[in-house]
Motif scaffolding. Structure first.
Motif, PDB file in Angstrom:
ATOM      1  N   ARG A  75       0.808  -1.227   0.000  1.00 32.69           N
ATOM      2  CA  ARG A  75       0.000   0.000   0.000  1.00 32.69           C
ATOM      3  C   ARG A  75       0.835   1.268   0.000  1.00 32.69           C
ATOM      4  O   ARG A  75       0.449   2.287   0.561  1.00 32.69           O
ATOM      5  CB  ARG A  75      -0.994   0.004   1.160  1.00 32.69           C
ATOM      6  N   GLU A  78      -2.292   3.361  -3.326  1.00 36.24           N
ATOM      7  CA  GLU A  78      -3.657   2.914  -3.057  1.00 36.24           C
ATOM      8  C   GLU A  78      -4.365   2.626  -4.381  1.00 36.24           C
ATOM      9  O   GLU A  78      -4.281   3.413  -5.325  1.00 36.24           O
ATOM     10  CB  GLU A  78      -4.434   3.996  -2.299  1.00 36.24           C
ATOM     11  N   SER A  93      -7.997  -3.050   4.044  1.00 35.36           N
ATOM     12  CA  SER A  93      -8.818  -2.834   5.235  1.00 35.36           C
ATOM     13  C   SER A  93      -7.991  -2.414   6.448  1.00 35.36           C
ATOM     14  O   SER A  93      -8.557  -2.054   7.485  1.00 35.36           O
ATOM     15  CB  SER A  93      -9.586  -4.116   5.582  1.00 35.36           C
ATOM     16  N   LEU A  94      -6.662  -2.445   6.344  1.00 37.95           N
ATOM     17  CA  LEU A  94      -5.812  -2.150   7.500  1.00 37.95           C
ATOM     18  C   LEU A  94      -5.813  -0.662   7.819  1.00 37.95           C
ATOM     19  O   LEU A  94      -5.675   0.185   6.927  1.00 37.95           O
ATOM     20  CB  LEU A  94      -4.372  -2.614   7.225  1.00 37.95           C
ATOM     21  N   ASP A  95      -5.951  -0.329   9.123  1.00 43.23           N
ATOM     22  CA  ASP A  95      -5.851   1.070   9.532  1.00 43.23           C
ATOM     23  C   ASP A  95      -4.376   1.452   9.658  1.00 43.23           C
ATOM     24  O   ASP A  95      -3.480   0.633   9.402  1.00 43.23           O
ATOM     25  CB  ASP A  95      -6.599   1.315  10.845  1.00 43.23           C
ATOM     26  N   GLY A  96      -4.116   2.690  10.033  1.00 48.94           N
ATOM     27  CA  GLY A  96      -2.744   3.193  10.050  1.00 48.94           C
ATOM     28  C   GLY A  96      -1.775   2.369  10.877  1.00 48.94           C
ATOM     29  O   GLY A  96      -0.685   2.008  10.422  1.00 48.94           O
ATOM     30  N   LYS A  97      -2.180   2.019  12.097  1.00 53.47           N
ATOM     31  CA  LYS A  97      -1.297   1.258  12.981  1.00 53.47           C
ATOM     32  C   LYS A  97      -1.075  -0.153  12.457  1.00 53.47           C
ATOM     33  O   LYS A  97       0.055  -0.664  12.440  1.00 53.47           O
ATOM     34  CB  LYS A  97      -1.892   1.205  14.387  1.00 53.47           C
ATOM     35  N   ALA A  98      -2.158  -0.802  12.019  1.00 57.30           N
ATOM     36  CA  ALA A  98      -2.048  -2.166  11.503  1.00 57.30           C
ATOM     37  C   ALA A  98      -1.228  -2.201  10.213  1.00 57.30           C
ATOM     38  O   ALA A  98      -0.452  -3.131   9.976  1.00 57.30           O
ATOM     39  CB  ALA A  98      -3.439  -2.743  11.259  1.00 57.30           C
ATOM     40  N   LEU A  99      -1.374  -1.170   9.384  1.00 52.99           N
ATOM     41  CA  LEU A  99      -0.618  -1.102   8.136  1.00 52.99           C
ATOM     42  C   LEU A  99       0.873  -0.938   8.421  1.00 52.99           C
ATOM     43  O   LEU A  99       1.716  -1.576   7.765  1.00 52.99           O
ATOM     44  CB  LEU A  99      -1.131   0.043   7.266  1.00 52.99           C
TER      45      LEU A  99
END
Length: 429
Positions: A75, A78, A93-99
């Motif tokens: 990513r 995008e 689907s990942l948010d900032g922290k998870a990404l």
């Protein structure tokens, strides 16, 4: 289960990409979209499935979309539409922290221009990904030192990038990527800035490391020779579209378009393909074990109308049983064939067809193909070798040759064609 699944990815560059998505779906040409909207079509409806532990090569000319595509996997870019799944997790689907965690732990990237920090030492560069992960200094330096050793840079830890050759700098980049223990390596034109000899060395090193590490590697290149040498599967892009995907053999033997054929025109097939590509269909290969009864072996050889069959010891190649030896075993009243097995010539699956061609011309004896620990993979098919290096041979003729090979009383035609194939595989003077 696929390691990476790419589903219907579209990418349109511009201020209002969603507005022009439907036209891209309807097939508007790249130049038409640019003229009409000022938007650039980067990718159109790309779907791929990348298996774990494979080297998957994405190739194409400049502007084909290959680097755009690989940057979707973590990513850095995008998509306008579509999905990227890694281990069944939708990366979109990942948010900032998870990404951020995903990028640090799941995927590492090796760049064309090395991407090293000039003010950091080799060791500090190799340890950088571990520092980002929060690993303590002593632990990360120990791990980085190990990976520098693995890529042949032991003793250069205190040097700076400008003190190294291009190939050595790229080895630092590779060590940095490997040090994070990421499952997936993204390599974007990683070797294209290197001199040809150094590039070949880096390819050898990558294959050697992959044999031990079994990573999932996505490798971007514009060089078909490199793609064919490294890739388990190859995807070819043109103007943001997927024009062909398949194994190296698929690409070489069945180019899907004139665009793909243009890539192939200067490829020396005999140097690219290896023995693994020329194994005879295993379902048609008669094999015995050391404990096969002599009478049974002779019956099977006679039924099949063949004069020999490989003999296995477990999965390993033990030798070959000739029909004459089976007859002798029966005459002597032998219980099994173990005392009548002759040595059988074999070649490793990785041996190039250019080397194999010479062996086939010098001898008409059967030749086995083996993997690790002498595991029997199959018999080498002379007709398939000819087909691989000389695609003009008619399919009907190949079938007739295969039958002659099975009875193996005549190898004259194959020998002639192999000689012609060798001449045809040599580059023009």
């Amino acid at each position: 289960m696929s390691k990476i699944e790419v589903r219907n990815i579209y990418k349109i560059f511009g201020s209002q990409p969603e507005r022009w998505l439907q036209e891209a779906c309807d097939g508007v040409r790249k130049d038409e979209l640019l003229a009409k909207s000022g938007h650039t079509l980067g990718l159109r409806d790309i779907s791929l499935s990348i298996e774990p532990g494979s080297i998957y090569v994405i190739m194409g000319l400049s502007g084909s979309g290959k680097s755009t595509l690989i940057r979707h996997f973590n990513r850095l870019i995008e998509p306008t539409a579509g999905q990227i799944l890694v281990d069944d997790v939708d990366v979109m689907s990942l948010d900032g922290k998870a990404l951020m965690q995903f990028r640090q732990q799941k995927i590492s990237m090796v760049f064309q221009r090395f991407g090293l920090f000039p003010h950091r030492t080799v060791l500090e560069n190799a340890a950088y990904g571990l520092q980002v992960q929060g690993m303590g200094r002593a632990a990360r330096e120990e791990k980085a030192t190990y990976w520098l050793e693995q890529v042949g840079l032991q003793g250069f830890e205190k040097q700076y990038p400008h003190q190294l050759s291009g190939g050595m700098q790229q080895r630092v980049g590779l060590a940095r990527a490997l040090a994070t223990d990421a499952d997936i390596l993204l390599m974007d034109e990683a070797f294209s800035a290197l001199d040809p000899l150094i590039r070949r060395e880096m390819q050898d090193q990558l294959l050697e490391l992959q044999a031990r590490l079994n990573k999932t590697i996505v490798f971007i290149t514009h060089d078909l020779d490199e793609a064919l040498r490294l890739g388990n599967r190859i995807a070819i892009l043109k103007d943001g579209e997927l024009v062909q995907e398949g194994s190296p053999e698929d690409i070489l033997l069945s180019p899907a378009s004139d665009y793909v054929q243009a890539f192939l025109q200067d490829v020396n097939r005999s140097k690219v393909l290896n023995a693994a590509h020329a194994v005879r269909d295993s379902s048609k290969t008669l094999t015995f074990t050391m404990r096969t009864r002599a009478v049974h072996a002779l019956e099977r050889l006679s039924e099949r109308g063949v004069r020999y069959a490989p003999v296995l010891d477990g999965k390993r190649l033990a030798g070959v049983l000739m029909r004459s030896s089976a007859q002798e075993a029966v005459q002597q009243g032998a219980r099994d064939i173990s005392g009548f097995v002759d040595e059988m010539s074999s070649v490793p699956a990785t041996m190039g067809l250019d080397e194999i061609l010479g062996q086939l011309l010098r001898s008409s004896e059967p030749l086995a193909v083996t993997g690790e620990n002498d595991e029997f993979l199959g018999l080498l098919s002379r007709s398939k070798v000819v087909d691989l290096v000389s695609p003009l041979i008619d399919a009907v003729e190949e079938s007739a040759q295969a039958e002659a090979e099975a009875s193996s009383d005549s190898t004259t035609d194959d020998t002639v064609k192999l000689a012609e194939a060798i001449e045809g595989s040599k580059p023009a003077a």
